[in-house]
Design an enzyme around this catalytic site. Structure first.
Site, PDB file in Angstrom:
ATOM      1  N   GLY A  10      -6.008   1.144  -1.059  1.00 55.33           N
ATOM      2  CA  GLY A  10      -4.878   0.649  -0.334  1.00 55.33           C
ATOM      3  C   GLY A  10      -4.573  -0.688  -1.034  1.00 55.33           C
ATOM      4  O   GLY A  10      -4.799  -0.902  -2.249  1.00 55.33           O
ATOM      5  N   ASP A  31     -11.641   6.598  -0.348  1.00 58.07           N
ATOM      6  CA  ASP A  31     -10.725   6.166   0.238  1.00 58.07           C
ATOM      7  C   ASP A  31     -10.524   7.662   0.933  1.00 58.07           C
ATOM      8  O   ASP A  31     -10.568   8.847   0.013  1.00 58.07           O
ATOM      9  CB  ASP A  31      -9.526   5.719  -0.552  1.00 58.07           C
ATOM     10  CG  ASP A  31      -8.470   4.984   0.133  1.00 58.07           C
ATOM     11  OD1 ASP A  31      -8.093   3.897   0.121  1.00 58.07           O
ATOM     12  OD2 ASP A  31      -7.926   5.712   1.017  1.00 58.07           O
ATOM     13  N   SER A 124      -9.412 -11.006  10.298  1.00 56.61           N
ATOM     14  CA  SER A 124      -7.998 -11.373  10.077  1.00 56.61           C
ATOM     15  C   SER A 124      -7.920 -12.583  10.791  1.00 56.61           C
ATOM     16  O   SER A 124      -8.749 -12.818  11.911  1.00 56.61           O
ATOM     17  CB  SER A 124      -7.044 -10.189  10.918  1.00 56.61           C
ATOM     18  OG  SER A 124      -5.997 -10.698  11.084  1.00 56.61           O
ATOM     19  N   TYR A 149      -5.875  -3.314  17.533  1.00 57.06           N
ATOM     20  CA  TYR A 149      -6.311  -3.653  16.029  1.00 57.06           C
ATOM     21  C   TYR A 149      -7.117  -5.085  16.315  1.00 57.06           C
ATOM     22  O   TYR A 149      -8.154  -5.254  15.461  1.00 57.06           O
ATOM     23  CB  TYR A 149      -4.835  -3.608  15.332  1.00 57.06           C
ATOM     24  CG  TYR A 149      -5.260  -4.489  14.048  1.00 57.06           C
ATOM     25  CD1 TYR A 149      -5.608  -3.698  13.073  1.00 57.06           C
ATOM     26  CD2 TYR A 149      -4.992  -5.831  13.681  1.00 57.06           C
ATOM     27  CE1 TYR A 149      -6.113  -4.317  11.999  1.00 57.06           C
ATOM     28  CE2 TYR A 149      -4.923  -6.282  12.491  1.00 57.06           C
ATOM     29  CZ  TYR A 149      -5.581  -5.624  11.575  1.00 57.06           C
ATOM     30  OH  TYR A 149      -6.029  -6.306  10.454  1.00 57.06           O
ATOM     31  N   LYS A 153     -11.214  -6.010  14.796  1.00 64.16           N
ATOM     32  CA  LYS A 153     -11.567  -7.139  14.067  1.00 64.16           C
ATOM     33  C   LYS A 153     -12.607  -7.996  14.446  1.00 64.16           C
ATOM     34  O   LYS A 153     -13.622  -8.201  14.048  1.00 64.16           O
ATOM     35  CB  LYS A 153     -10.379  -7.788  13.683  1.00 64.16           C
ATOM     36  CG  LYS A 153      -9.675  -7.172  12.434  1.00 64.16           C
ATOM     37  CD  LYS A 153     -10.220  -6.575  11.485  1.00 64.16           C
ATOM     38  CE  LYS A 153      -9.431  -5.673  10.254  1.00 64.16           C
ATOM     39  NZ  LYS A 153      -9.916  -4.855   9.434  1.00 64.16           N
ATOM     40  N   PHE A 218      12.645 -13.420  13.838  1.00 60.39           N
ATOM     41  CA  PHE A 218      12.196 -13.095  15.378  1.00 60.39           C
ATOM     42  C   PHE A 218      12.043 -14.497  15.836  1.00 60.39           C
ATOM     43  O   PHE A 218      10.705 -15.131  15.685  1.00 60.39           O
ATOM     44  CB  PHE A 218      11.043 -12.268  15.337  1.00 60.39           C
ATOM     45  CG  PHE A 218      11.134 -10.957  15.140  1.00 60.39           C
ATOM     46  CD1 PHE A 218      12.381 -10.294  15.298  1.00 60.39           C
ATOM     47  CD2 PHE A 218      10.222 -10.169  14.305  1.00 60.39           C
ATOM     48  CE1 PHE A 218      12.420  -8.783  14.875  1.00 60.39           C
ATOM     49  CE2 PHE A 218      10.334  -8.788  13.887  1.00 60.39           C
ATOM     50  CZ  PHE A 218      11.511  -8.103  14.305  1.00 60.39           C
TER      51      PHE A 218
END
Ligand code: NAD
Ligand code: UD1
Length: 337
Positions: A10, A31, A124, A149, A153, A218
């Site tokens: 990745g 992977d 993260s 998600y 984490k 944004f």
């Protein structure tokens, strides 16, 4: 001794694999190619002159993981990247994310906790949500996750901490990445966004390349100096180096706690409009952009206090924002769709 990299084909894993091979460390990559291509191995080979050992394995598959650890009895450390990472997809398909991100982590832990193999985990800055204080320190109270998600984490961190308590010889480092961008300077490996990119830099580079008509900024009336959101953008090669140094720190048993957590960021807060300007000055290319509505769920400002990793492990970001953006553009120009 070999280092196992899960999700090693990745975006981030391929850069870490490259650096490990360049440091003459034996690497086993697994992977399942759910979000990467086998051709990444060619890129790694052409940069390093070497190929890692590669097995197409799903980290959440118990029998495949048993076979892997039977085959490689000299795995001395693991860097775990294998997970799904789309925030929006996790909202529409939460079970896919809980199954893969937490199921995979659990299968990996089953193999390594009793063997006392040290682990580096990809967490993260999403675990902080909108932090009360800036820059964000690791002891900042965590906010409820804003997506499945993000939950994976937070829960993943908790599972690892619990394992460190239950298995006294098991050690781990949780790395909370801020916003990784850019690519290897050779432009032979980088990020392949699947479909329309959600992250700022791949959307921007695709816009400049003419694949997208215009980049939407944004939000332009946030309570920030220029009204756009602020983030901490870190070159993927700096991030890769942080993994190498964190692993070395664990292998040399320099850790004080069984489970230590570190921010990985530059410490510089950069607004979306500043990033566009830096891209233009780094590449000489104009970015077609327009101011647009805020994106629901976005935090206004998030940037790291990276002093803990610098003090304890000795890692510090080295690349500038312009270098990161230049490498992102070189990679975009090289991508063959
Ligand atoms: P990526 O999708 O490019 O890489 C993940 C790799 O894992 C892919 O090659 C994919 O095929 C593989 N994979 C997924 N599930 C697997 C499974 N069950 N078995 C085996 N392989 C599997 O993502 P990335 O950007 O390199 O991120 C790596 C890690 O860092 C992820 O855990 C991600 O959540 C975390 N992270 C990424 C960012 C970011 O902005 N890229 C930020 C914070 C944290
Ligand atoms: C997102 C994820 C986060 C993940 C991180 C990985 C969300 C809510 N969060 O963070 O969980 O860890 O990616 O890098 O998705 N922007 C634009 N126009 C665009 C795209 C983005 O203006 O087309 C802005 C966003 O509003 C944000 C900044 O650019 O202010 C960075 O966005 P992005 O790259 O998506 O990262 P994050 O939102 O920080």
């Amino acid at each position: 001794m070999k280092i196992l990299i899960t999700g090693g084909l990745g975006y981030i894993g391929s850069h870490v694999t490259t650096l490990l091979l360049q440091n003459n460390i034996d690497v086993v990559v697994i992977d399942n190619l759910e979000n990467s291509r086998i051709q990444v191995l060619d890129g790694i080979k052409s940069i390093t002159g070497k190929l890692p050992l590669f097995r197409k394995i799903d980290v959440s598959n118990e029998s495949e993981m048993n076979q892997l650890f039977d085959e490689f009895t000299d795995i001395g450390g693991v860097i775990h990247f294998a997970a799904f990472k789309s925030v929006s997809e996790s909202v529409s398909e939460p079970l896919k994310y809980y199954n893969n991100n937490l199921g995979g982590l659990q299968q990996l832990l089953k193999q390594i906790v009793t063997r006392s193999i040290p682990l580096i985990f990809s967490s993260s800055c999403t675990v902080y949500g909108q932090s009360e204080t800036l820059p964000i320190r690791e002891d900042e109270p965590l906010k409820p996750a804003t997506s499945p998600y993000g939950s994976t984490k937070k829960i993943g961190e908790q599972i690892i901490e619990d394992c460190c308590k239950a298995y006294p010889d098991f050690k781990a480092i949780l790395l909370r990445y801020f916003n990784p961008i850019g690519a290897h300077s050779s432009a032979k490996i980088g990020e392949y966004p699947v479909g329309v990119p959600q992250n700022l830099v791949p959307y921007l580079t695709q816009t400049v390349r003419g694949i997208r008509p215009v980049l939407k900024v944004f939000g332009s009336s946030y309570d920030t100096p220029d009204g756009s959101c602020i983030r901490d953008y870190i070159h993927v090669m700096d991030l890769a180096q942080a993994h190498i140094e964190s692993l070395d720190y664990l292998l040399k048993k320099k850790n004080v706690e069984a489970c230590e957590v570190y921010n990985v960021g530059t410490g510089n807060g950069v607004s979306v409009l500043e990033l566009i300007e830096s891209f233009e000055s780094a590449t000489g290319k104009k970015v077609p952009f327009e101011l647009s509505d805020p994106r629901p769920g976005d935090t206004v400002s998030a940037y790291a206090d990276p002093s803990k990793i610098e003090t304890n492990i000795g890692w510090k970001a080295r690349y500038s924002l312009e270098e990161s953006l230049y490498s992102a553009w070189k990679w975009e120009e090289n991508i063959k769709n």
